[in-house]
Design a protein around this motif. Sequence first.
Motif, mmCIF file in Angstrom:
data_model
loop_
_atom_site.group_PDB
_atom_site.id
_atom_site.type_symbol
_atom_site.label_atom_id
_atom_site.label_comp_id
_atom_site.label_asym_id
_atom_site.label_seq_id
_atom_site.Cartn_x
_atom_site.Cartn_y
_atom_site.Cartn_z
ATOM 1 N N LYS A 1105 0.833 -1.214 0.000
ATOM 2 C CA LYS A 1105 0.000 0.000 0.000
ATOM 3 C C LYS A 1105 0.866 1.262 0.000
ATOM 4 N N ASN A 1106 1.893 1.267 0.830
ATOM 5 C CA ASN A 1106 2.799 2.428 0.865
ATOM 6 C C ASN A 1106 3.518 2.604 -0.467
ATOM 7 N N TRP A 1107 3.925 1.484 -1.052
ATOM 8 C CA TRP A 1107 4.625 1.548 -2.344
ATOM 9 C C TRP A 1107 3.710 2.163 -3.402
ATOM 10 N N ILE A 1108 2.472 1.736 -3.426
ATOM 11 C CA ILE A 1108 1.517 2.275 -4.407
ATOM 12 C C ILE A 1108 1.277 3.762 -4.150
ATOM 13 N N PHE A 1109 1.117 4.134 -2.887
ATOM 14 C CA PHE A 1109 0.848 5.541 -2.576
ATOM 15 C C PHE A 1109 2.024 6.422 -2.979
ATOM 16 N N GLN A 1110 3.227 5.965 -2.690
ATOM 17 C CA GLN A 1110 4.413 6.720 -3.092
ATOM 18 C C GLN A 1110 4.506 6.823 -4.616
ATOM 19 N N PHE A 1237 -4.488 -0.982 -5.485
ATOM 20 C CA PHE A 1237 -4.181 -2.079 -4.571
ATOM 21 C C PHE A 1237 -5.076 -3.289 -4.871
ATOM 22 N N LYS A 1238 -6.363 -3.050 -5.059
ATOM 23 C CA LYS A 1238 -7.290 -4.146 -5.398
ATOM 24 C C LYS A 1238 -6.873 -4.822 -6.692
ATOM 25 N N VAL A 1240 -3.877 -5.259 -8.073
ATOM 26 C CA VAL A 1240 -2.633 -6.037 -8.146
ATOM 27 C C VAL A 1240 -2.361 -6.884 -6.909
ATOM 28 N N PHE A 1241 -3.122 -6.687 -5.862
ATOM 29 C CA PHE A 1241 -2.784 -7.369 -4.619
ATOM 30 C C PHE A 1241 -3.321 -8.793 -4.559
ATOM 31 N N GLY A 1242 -4.423 -9.050 -5.253
ATOM 32 C CA GLY A 1242 -5.005 -10.379 -5.205
ATOM 33 C C GLY A 1242 -5.698 -10.622 -3.875
ATOM 34 N N CYS A 1243 -5.639 -11.884 -3.419
ATOM 35 C CA CYS A 1243 -6.334 -12.223 -2.171
ATOM 36 C C CYS A 1243 -5.541 -11.786 -0.945
ATOM 37 N N GLY A 1244 -4.228 -11.539 -1.119
ATOM 38 C CA GLY A 1244 -3.415 -11.050 -0.005
ATOM 39 C C GLY A 1244 -2.823 -12.114 0.885
ATOM 40 N N ASN A 1245 -3.149 -13.381 0.616
ATOM 41 C CA ASN A 1245 -2.596 -14.450 1.443
ATOM 42 C C ASN A 1245 -1.125 -14.685 1.118
ATOM 43 N N GLN A 1246 -0.373 -15.088 2.150
ATOM 44 C CA GLN A 1246 1.038 -15.427 1.984
ATOM 45 C C GLN A 1246 1.273 -16.859 2.430
ATOM 46 N N CYS A 1247 2.238 -17.490 1.806
ATOM 47 C CA CYS A 1247 2.597 -18.854 2.198
ATOM 48 C C CYS A 1247 2.924 -18.882 3.692
ATOM 49 N N PRO A 1248 2.351 -19.809 4.435
ATOM 50 C CA PRO A 1248 2.580 -19.831 5.884
ATOM 51 C C PRO A 1248 4.025 -20.148 6.266
ATOM 52 N N PHE A 1249 4.815 -20.630 5.313
ATOM 53 C CA PHE A 1249 6.188 -21.035 5.637
ATOM 54 C C PHE A 1249 7.249 -20.056 5.120
ATOM 55 N N CYS A 1250 7.023 -19.474 3.931
ATOM 56 C CA CYS A 1250 8.073 -18.620 3.357
ATOM 57 C C CYS A 1250 7.594 -17.210 3.036
ATOM 58 N N LYS A 1251 6.293 -16.950 3.231
ATOM 59 C CA LYS A 1251 5.699 -15.630 3.011
ATOM 60 C C LYS A 1251 5.627 -15.224 1.536
ATOM 61 N N ALA A 1252 5.760 -16.177 0.623
ATOM 62 C CA ALA A 1252 5.554 -15.857 -0.797
ATOM 63 C C ALA A 1252 4.072 -15.551 -0.999
#
Length: 1395
Positions: A1105-1110, A1237-1238, A1240-1252
Motif C-alpha cells: 500500500k505504501n509503495w503504491i501511494f508513493q 491495490f485491489k 494487483v494485490f489479489g487475495c493477499g494471502n502469503q505462504c505460511p512457511f516462506c511468506k511468498a
Amino acid sequence: MEIPWYFLRNLLQINAECRNCVQLSDNDEENNDLFSQELYTEEDTHSGVNALDLIVALFLCADSFLQQEMSLRMSMCQFSVPLLLPHSIVKEWCPHVLSESKGFIEDTIIEANIPLYSFVCLKNSSLSKSQMLNLVLSRGQQSHNIFIHKDMEDRAIKKEIANGLVEVFWYLPCGKENLDIFPEPVAFANLRGDISESLAQFSFLVQVSTATFVFLDKVEEKEQETLNSFKDLRKKIFLVVNRKGGEKEDMMSVQRTIEKLDFPKTNVIIKDKTVNKTYFSKKLCAAIKTSLESETTNKMTTDLMYEKATELGLSVDESKSDEEKKAAEEIVKAIGEQSIPKYKKLHLPLQGENWKRLSKLEIKLCRLNDDKEKRDFFLKWMKLKLDAHSREKLLQLRNQFKEQCKTKDTELIKELDQVLLESSLGIEHFMREMGLIYEFSQENTEEISRLPQLAAEMVMNGHPLELLDGDASNVPEKWVSAVLNEVHKKVGNRSRLLVLAVLGVQSSGKSTLLNTMFGVQFPVSSGRCTRGAYMIFLRVKEDYKSELDYDFIVLIDTEGLKSPQMAQLEDSYEHDNQLATFVIGLSDIAIINTAMENVTEMKDILQIAVHAFLRMTHIGKKPACHFVHQNVAGVSADSKCIAERKRLLDQLNEMTQIASEMEKQSTIKQFTDVLDYDMEKNNWNIPGLWHGTPPMAPVNTGYSQAVADFKKYLLETIKSNKTSEPNQIPEFLEWIKSLWRTVKYENFIFNFRNTLVAHAYDNLCKAFNQWEWEFRKEIYSWQHQTEVEILNIHIDSGVENWTKMVSEKKKELSTKIQNEQMKMKENLNQYYKRKDRRVNLIEKYKVDFLNSIRSLANETEPSVRTKLDRVLDLKVSQKKAQEIQRKYRVLIEENVMRLLCDCKMSNLSEDQLTKEFEKMWSESTANLSGLEERDIAGCVLKQLRKNFSNRNVNQELQNTDLKQNYKEYETNTKYEIDLKLHVCGIASKKFTKMHKKFLSNLNPQTQLEKFKPGYLSDFIDLYKERDDCQRKANDYIQFCIKPAVEDFITRSLGVDIVDEILTSHHSAEYSSRSFFQYNIQKELLEKDDFECFVKYISKYEKYVKNWIFQHIQQEMIYENTLSKLKNNKLQVIIKKVTAAIEVASRQADDVTLPNTNESIERFVHGIRENLIKDLTISVEDEKRILFQIQSTCHPFINSVKMALENLTTELQELFLKSEDINETVRKLTVKPQDELFKRVFGCGNQCPFCKAPCEAGGKEHKLHSAAIHRPQGLARYRSMITTKLIPELCTTHVQSDTSFSNSDTKGQFHPYKDYTRYYPDWQIPPDPSIEASDYWKFILVKYNDQFAEEYDAKPADVPDAWRRLSKEDALKGLKDAFNIKIFHSYSIVIATKHI
C-alpha cells in the motif's frame, strides 16, 4: 520377376488391390519410376499368372518370418490366407454373450479356440465355393472378395501350382446383432482344387473341422469311395448339390451316395437352377448357424491341428523351431501366476528398486548363440508368448478395474490403474535390461562386451532399438553409443543417416503410418502401454543410395503424447515435452500426426514443437516439418481444410513470436523464419484406415494410396534437396548426447507449455482487470450521480419521500450491477472464443473468473447500498441544520430590512452603518444553538455489548468507560474482552473527533457567519441605493457554484488518477500481479535497503500500500500531472455549467427570459435543475445571495457568465500552484491507492512457511498457491537443532519427513506432509527438485547476518554456488522467476519458526 515384386510391395503397403497385379503390360517401354503405384491389371492383353499361383509361389519362397508378415497384411486386407498358423495376427472381437457388458476379447487368432468350417469340392462341381463363401461372409453388403474365385474379373488363367492350397479366413463379430452374421468367431477353410488331387489335405480338414461342406454336381465312383472312407464322420459332412436340371444321371449318382453313406437329410443342401446365388448363400449361412448352436460343436485347437497334420505327413512350420519355442515358454512359465510388476522387480532389477540381483532369464537372453535363424526364431517366439501373457494379465486387470469402478473405491482404483500401467512386458523390457547391464557394468568382461554386438545385429535385422526409456525419461547414452558404433563398424564406416520421426497424440495412427510407408513392424495396438521412443534402421538398397545420398533411413516412433494413462502422473507434461523436444531435435524430417480435420487436439504438441524447432534453428539445424491429418476423406477435404490450415499457420506464427522472445531471437517473427513451411505442400490429408466397421472391415484402398503418395513426395524432396552433408552414426551419437544434455539441464524448454499457459493466463488477467475497472468506473459514476440526486432533493419534500427515493435507487443499483455483470460475463465468453489467445490452455480457469465476476458484484452492491444510506443520513442531518439556518436567515433578513428603514431617517457613514449592523447581528444570533452532539463512546459500547450478548460477560462491561485507557491490560483469561475494549476505546476517540468535525461543518452559527459579509454589503448597498448586480453574480458563483465544482472534482478525480496511471508510461506495472511483483522486487534490489526487505516480507500488505501511494505521489508530481487532471475535470464541469446557464436563460419556447427582477430567481432555479445530476447547489445559499437583489435579469446573466470565467481562471491558477498531494488524495471520494491495490494485490494471502504471496487468479479461488517459493529462513524459520535460518523451500519440506512448529500449531511439532491440517486452503507442490530463484538466493546471502540478527537466529548455511551470484544474476533470476521454474534438489532439515 516384376509381378511378384509388385504384389509384395503393394501388399506390404496394405493396398487391397494388390491381387490385381497378375499380368504385365503390353507396353514394352520400361517403367523406371520406382514410386509408381500403377497396377498391372487383367485388362492388359499380355500373358500373366493366376493370383493363387502367385501367392503360393511367394509363400513357398519366403522364410517363416516373411510368411507371417504376409499373412498379417493379407488379414488386414480381409483376404483369406494360406493355412500356416499366422501367430502374428492379433484381433479384437466381441461375442454376443459379452455385448451387454461391453466387453471384448483380444488374442492371436490362431490361439483362440473357435469352430472351423471347411469348404471343398468334387471334380465336376460347377458352383464356385469361393464365391459362395464370399456371399456368406458379406451379408447384404457389397460382396468383398475374401477368396479369389473364377467369376472375378478375368480369372480364367489356369492354376498351375495352387491346387491343394488350403486358405483360411476368420469371421469375427463386433457385438451388434444387426451387423453380425454369426454370434461368435468362426473360421472358414477353403481347399483349392478337387479332393481327389489333395486327399491328405481333405482328410486333415474333415478331422479338424466342425463341419465340412462338399460342393458337387455329381459323384463319380472314385469320389464315392473317398467319401465312404469318412463314413464315421458323415454327420460332420454336408453335401452342397448344384442341381442344374436335365442331368438325371448326375442326380442319381448323388442319390446313391446319400443312401450308401446314410447321410442325414439335414446334411444335404440342394441348389436349384431357379435359385440365385445370393438367396442360396442364406441357406448355407442358416446351416452353419444351426451347426454352431449345436451342443456338440467342435472347436479347432492348435494342438489338434498339429497332431493331425503330423499323422498325415503334412509339413508343420512349428517343428522347425521347437527348441526356441520351448526356451521362450520356459521364460514365460517362470513368470507363472505372479504379477508382471512383481516379476519385473525381481528379474529385471535395473528397471526396478533392487539393482544387485540379476536373473538367469536375461543371462539366457544375453547368451544367444551365433545362429541367426535360431536367434530370430527365439525372439519371435518370445514376442508371441510375452504378448499373449501380457494380454491375459491385462484382461484380468481390466475386468477388475471395471468392477472396482462400480464400487467407487478410489484408493483401490488408483492402485489398479498404476498396476495396469506397469503390467506391460515384452522383448523391449529384456532388451532394456540388457542395455542397463551394459550401462552399469564396472568390468568389461567378454560376456558384457558381446552385448552391443548382439544388439547391433538385431538392429541391422530390423529390430527396434529403444532410444528413450519412457518409464524413466532417460537416454542410456553408453548403451546406445556402443550399439550404434557396432552398426557403424559392420557397414564399413559408411552410415549416412536420414532421420524421420513421427509425433502424435495417442491412437492417432502414427505407428501404422510408418509401417505402411516403409513396411516395418513397429508394434500396433498390442494391448500394452509402451512408453518412450524407438528407432528402426532401414537400409537403403545399393542402387538407390546414390540417388538418396543416404545409407540408412532411421525411423523414430514415439509413444502417444497426451496419453490418458500418463496424464495422471505428476510429470506427464514434462515427460511429453522432453520426448517431443528430443525427437524433433534428432530429426531431419518431423511428421506431426493428427487425427481428423482439425488440429485443436495437437495444440499442446505444437507449442513445444515450435520451441524445439526454434532452438534447432539457433544451432544451425532446420528439420523439415509435415502435418499429416488422418481420417480426412471426401473429394472436398482439401478445399475445406484450407481455412483450418490458415488457422494452424496463424497459431504457429504466434507461438513462434512468443518463443523467439523467450530465446531472445528478435529477428524471428514467423514460423516460416524457423522452417521452410508451405501451407499446401506440408499438409497431407489421409483417409481413414478401415473401410467399414471393424473387426470385419478391410483396409481402405485410399489410405494406402495416400500414404504412398506422401512417401513418394518425401523421397523425391530428399533427392532434390541435398543441401548439406548427411550425418553418419558418430555425428548422430554426438548429437544425441549434446541434445540430451540440453534436455536434462535446460529445463525451461519443458516448461514452455507452462509458459504459454502463464502467458495466456496473464493476458486474460490483464483483460479481466480492465473489465473490472470499467465495471467499477461505471458503478462509481452511477453512485456519484445518485448521491448528487439524493442531496438535491428539496428539503421540504419530507424524509419519507427521501427514503422512498433511496429504496428505488437501490433497486436501480441491483439492475445496474446485474447489467454490468452480464457485460463482464459476455466479455469473458467472447474472450474465450478468440482464436489468438490460446484460450484452450486456460479453459479450466474460466470458472474462477466467473466466480470473481460474481464476487465483484456481491462485494460492490452492499458497499454502494451502505454509501447511499450514509448519504441519506447526511441529508437528514443537513435538514436539521438547514431548518435552523432558514429560521435565522429569515430573522436576519427581517432585521436587516427593519434596520434599513430606521437608518434611512438619518445620514450615516459606512462605518456608522457597519456598527449598527454588527449590533443587529449580535442581537439576532444571540440565542442561536447548534446540532446536538451524540454520545459516540456510548454507541460504540452498545455495539460491543451486542457483540458479547451470548457470551455471559455483560457483568464485566457494566461499569466500563471507553474513555479509560485499556492499553495496559495484560493477556489473561479476559484477553478477548480486554483487547476489544482497547480497540473500541481507540475507535471511539477517533469517531468522536470525526463527529465533532461533522457538526462543525453543519453548525448554523458557522454557516451564518460565512454569509455575514454578504448581508452587510446588501445592507450598505440598499442604504446607498448602489448597483449590486456584479457583486451578487460574484457571490452566486463563489458561494453556490464554486463549492459544487470543487465537490465534483473531488468525487471524480480519484477515477481519473487511476486511469492516468493505468495509461501512463508505468501502466505495465499494474497490468498484472506478476509484473507488479517484479517491479517491487526489482526496486528493492536497486534500493539495497535491508529494512525495506524486512517490511516487504513481514508486513507485505502495508508495504504494498505504501509503495503504491508513493508511486501515485511520484506520478502526480511528474510534469504537473495532478494539475492537468484537475484542469481537465474543471473543463468538463465548466462546460456543463455554461450549458446550464444557456438553457436557464431561455424559456420553454427558446425565448430569452424577460429582463425583469423576478426572472433572476427563475434563472438561478433553472441552472440548479439542469445540473441536478452533476452538482449539489444549496437552495438556502441561493436565497441568501438573491436577498433584495435590485438588478434585472439580463445584466445578472452577463455578470454570472463573467464571474464563471473568473472562477475558471482562479481555479486553474490554484491548480498550478504547488499543493499537498497527500491532502488532495485524502479528500478524494475514490481513493486511487485503494483501487490500484485491489487490482494487483489479489487475495493477499502469503505462504505460511516462506511468506511468498498467493498468485492464484481472482479472489474466489479455492486454493492459494505460489509459483515459486522462497528460502524459509527469510520468513523466520530456523533449524530446531542449530537455530540457523533455513535455506530450503517449502516444496522440499512438504515432500520430506520433517516437521514444523509455529503459533498455529501452538508450539507443537507437526509433519510438513500433513501441513493441510493447519493450512487446508494452501496448495504447495511436494517437489524437492524445485529450487529458489537466484534473486532470493542473492538476497539471503547478502543479508544473511542481518536477517539472523533481526530474527534472533544464526545465519543460514547457504551453498557455495549461491555465494558466487552477482546482482546481475539476481536480476536475471527475478525475470526468470515470473515466467518459469528452475529445478534442482536440496537437503532437508527439521524446521521450527521463531515466534
